[in-house]
Scaffold this motif. Structure first.
Motif, mmCIF file in Angstrom:
data_model
loop_
_atom_site.group_PDB
_atom_site.id
_atom_site.type_symbol
_atom_site.label_atom_id
_atom_site.label_comp_id
_atom_site.label_asym_id
_atom_site.label_seq_id
_atom_site.Cartn_x
_atom_site.Cartn_y
_atom_site.Cartn_z
ATOM 1 N N GLY A 75 24.337 9.301 17.067
ATOM 2 C CA GLY A 75 25.417 9.023 18.000
ATOM 3 C C GLY A 75 24.917 8.592 19.358
ATOM 4 O O GLY A 75 23.785 8.137 19.528
ATOM 5 N N ASN A 76 25.783 8.762 20.347
ATOM 6 C CA ASN A 76 25.408 8.344 21.704
ATOM 7 C C ASN A 76 24.268 9.205 22.257
ATOM 8 O O ASN A 76 23.528 8.778 23.143
ATOM 9 N N LYS A 77 24.091 10.412 21.726
ATOM 10 C CA LYS A 77 23.050 11.298 22.246
ATOM 11 C C LYS A 77 21.645 10.724 21.994
ATOM 12 O O LYS A 77 20.725 10.986 22.760
ATOM 13 N N PHE A 78 21.505 9.952 20.941
ATOM 14 C CA PHE A 78 20.238 9.260 20.704
ATOM 15 C C PHE A 78 19.883 8.402 21.918
ATOM 16 O O PHE A 78 18.768 8.457 22.439
ATOM 17 N N PHE A 79 20.860 7.612 22.371
ATOM 18 C CA PHE A 79 20.614 6.700 23.493
ATOM 19 C C PHE A 79 20.400 7.462 24.804
ATOM 20 O O PHE A 79 19.626 7.060 25.655
ATOM 21 N N LYS A 80 21.130 8.575 24.948
ATOM 22 C CA LYS A 80 21.022 9.342 26.191
ATOM 23 C C LYS A 80 19.678 10.064 26.295
ATOM 24 O O LYS A 80 19.194 10.334 27.387
ATOM 25 N N LEU B 82 18.554 8.093 33.514
ATOM 26 C CA LEU B 82 17.846 7.573 32.338
ATOM 27 C C LEU B 82 18.743 7.571 31.104
ATOM 28 O O LEU B 82 18.607 6.725 30.218
ATOM 29 N N ALA B 83 19.665 8.524 31.047
ATOM 30 C CA ALA B 83 20.630 8.540 29.940
ATOM 31 C C ALA B 83 21.506 7.293 30.013
ATOM 32 O O ALA B 83 21.770 6.641 28.990
ATOM 33 N N ILE B 84 21.936 6.950 31.201
ATOM 34 C CA ILE B 84 22.777 5.760 31.362
ATOM 35 C C ILE B 84 21.971 4.506 31.019
ATOM 36 O O ILE B 84 22.458 3.605 30.331
ATOM 37 N N GLN B 85 20.715 4.492 31.475
ATOM 38 C CA GLN B 85 19.812 3.402 31.097
ATOM 39 C C GLN B 85 19.798 3.248 29.563
ATOM 40 O O GLN B 85 19.876 2.138 29.043
ATOM 41 N N GLY B 86 19.732 4.366 28.873
ATOM 42 C CA GLY B 86 19.693 4.345 27.410
ATOM 43 C C GLY B 86 20.987 3.823 26.797
ATOM 44 O O GLY B 86 20.959 3.046 25.837
ATOM 45 N N THR B 87 22.123 4.228 27.358
ATOM 46 C CA THR B 87 23.389 3.794 26.757
ATOM 47 C C THR B 87 23.664 2.308 27.044
ATOM 48 O O THR B 87 24.537 1.717 26.409
ATOM 49 N N LYS B 88 22.902 1.729 27.972
ATOM 50 C CA LYS B 88 23.008 0.273 28.167
ATOM 51 C C LYS B 88 22.448 -0.479 26.966
ATOM 52 O O LYS B 88 22.669 -1.672 26.828
ATOM 53 N N ASP B 89 21.691 0.210 26.114
ATOM 54 C CA ASP B 89 21.108 -0.442 24.928
ATOM 55 C C ASP B 89 22.013 -0.370 23.706
ATOM 56 O O ASP B 89 21.645 -0.848 22.641
ATOM 57 N N THR C 24 31.338 13.296 29.723
ATOM 58 C CA THR C 24 30.874 13.224 31.119
ATOM 59 C C THR C 24 30.979 11.807 31.677
ATOM 60 O O THR C 24 30.857 11.615 32.880
ATOM 61 N N GLY C 25 31.124 10.824 30.802
ATOM 62 C CA GLY C 25 31.242 9.432 31.246
ATOM 63 C C GLY C 25 29.926 8.669 31.264
ATOM 64 O O GLY C 25 29.902 7.492 31.637
ATOM 65 N N GLY C 26 28.845 9.296 30.850
ATOM 66 C CA GLY C 26 27.552 8.600 30.839
ATOM 67 C C GLY C 26 27.561 7.381 29.922
ATOM 68 O O GLY C 26 27.073 6.307 30.284
ATOM 69 N N SER D 195 26.705 -2.863 30.823
ATOM 70 C CA SER D 195 26.003 -3.788 29.928
ATOM 71 C C SER D 195 26.947 -4.746 29.209
ATOM 72 O O SER D 195 26.515 -5.662 28.532
ATOM 73 N N LYS D 196 28.236 -4.520 29.354
ATOM 74 C CA LYS D 196 29.187 -5.386 28.655
ATOM 75 C C LYS D 196 29.206 -6.762 29.297
ATOM 76 O O LYS D 196 28.766 -6.942 30.428
#
Ligand SMILES: *Cc1c(COP(=O)(O)O)cnc(C)c1O
Length: 306
Positions: free
Chosen positions: A38-43, A148-155, A173-175, A183-184
């Motif tokens: 899920g998103n936690k991978f990217f975060k 860095l979590a937000i950086q990750g979710t940009k991917d 949390t909105g991250g 990134s959109k």
């Protein structure tokens, strides 16, 4: 580095969307990785890299007893050869629920903190105490959102994903929302469905953007009316919806985040929110590990992860 499979997207052929001339696709982040889903991978991915780069061998983080973030951190740390400490809100309950018993199996040390102390978890004196007790750790906040979590979710979004008219995600949390927003494609509209009750989420997300010195892009919409009673609360309608979607499309949803967000999206479509010809990509942020514990606690059957 945590490794990632190709994430499939699945088209949902539902009469509601077909009748409105709208295409709905689901991007299955729940299937992304053996390491943390899920998103936690990217975060987590850049945080764990950074921890290692700074020479830490231990991650310390915070969460509730059913937390997807706790589960994902434990799993990813095991994979990456890092030790992990989970500071858990509330008292220990035995036998451990499925989330915590698996976290423990992944090697996470669990430390229970009463609710009042837990509220002080960002105060320097509390953090100092944790450091004395557990030694030097790389800290990740509750829910896992930091820069860095937000950086990750940009991917998260692939090139093809950027051709959809609308993107939709759930919000805690909105991250994840922030990373997607940054990134959109500028002409894509991002819809975020808050799983929490209350309009504070709008300010909270503004603060997330402030914390990384970014302004919130245009066409980013937060919907706060689809919480179905509040965080962790449910309505029969939501459980019925989760079963319907699983039976028709073999798409498992969780009742905390993805079920509420997708049902919210269905309701918007029902209200004529989307013009004919639009293509929507719903981001399935995962969270299915929580279904086992939720089923146990509430006595309600739910689809489990694949
Ligand atoms: C953690 C989580 C979210 C919320 O993500 P934020 O980045 O905190 O907004 C949404 N969906 C699932 C399944 C989650 O586990």
């Amino acid at each position: 580095m945590l490794s990632q499979n190709h994430t499939p997207s699945q088209k949902i052929e539902h009469p509601l969307f077909q009748d409105n001339g709208v295409e709905l696709w689901v991007k299955r982040l729940d299937l992304i990785s053996e390491d943390a889903s899920g998103n936690k991978f990217f975060k987590l991915k850049y945080n764990l890299e950074e921890a290692k780069r700074q020479g830490y061998s231990q991650i310390l983080t915070f969460g509730g007893a059913y937390s997807n973030h706790i589960f994902a951190t434990a799993k990813a740390c095991e994979k990456e050869g890092l030790s992990s400490i989970g500071i858990i809100r509330g008292e220990e309950t035995l036998p451990l629920n499925p989330t915590l018993s698996q976290a423990k199996e992944f090697g996470m040390k669990l430390c229970y903190v009463d609710r009042e102390s837990y509220r002080k978890k960002t105060e320097p004196s509390f953090l100092e105490k944790l450091k004395k007790q557990w030694g030097e750790s790389y800290m990740i906040p509750e829910g896992g959102t930091n820069s860095l979590a937000i950086q990750g979710t940009k991917d998260i979004l692939s090139k093809e994903d950027k051709s959809f008219d609308n993107l939709a995600t759930s919000i805690g949390t909105g991250g994840t929302f922030t990373g997607l927003a940054l990134s959109k494609n500028p002409n894509q509209t991002l819809l975020g469905f808050s799983s929490l009750k209350g309009d504070f989420i709008h300010r909270e997300i503004d603060q997330v953007f402030n914390s990384i010195r970014e302004t919130r892009p245009e066409k980013t919409i937060i919907l706060d009316q689809f919480h179905f009673g509040g965080y962790g609360k449910i309505k029969p309608e939501l459980i019925d919806f989760i079963h319907e979607i699983y039976q028709k499309y073999q798409l498992p949803l969780d009742p905390i985040y993805t079920g509420k967000a997708l049902l919210g999206l269905f309701k918007l479509c029902q209200d004529g929110y989307f013009e004919a010809g639009k293509r929507i990509l719903f981001i399935h942020t995962g969270g299915l590990q929580g279904n086992a514990g939720f089923s146990q606690r509430m006595g309600i059957k739910l689809p489990l992860s694949e």
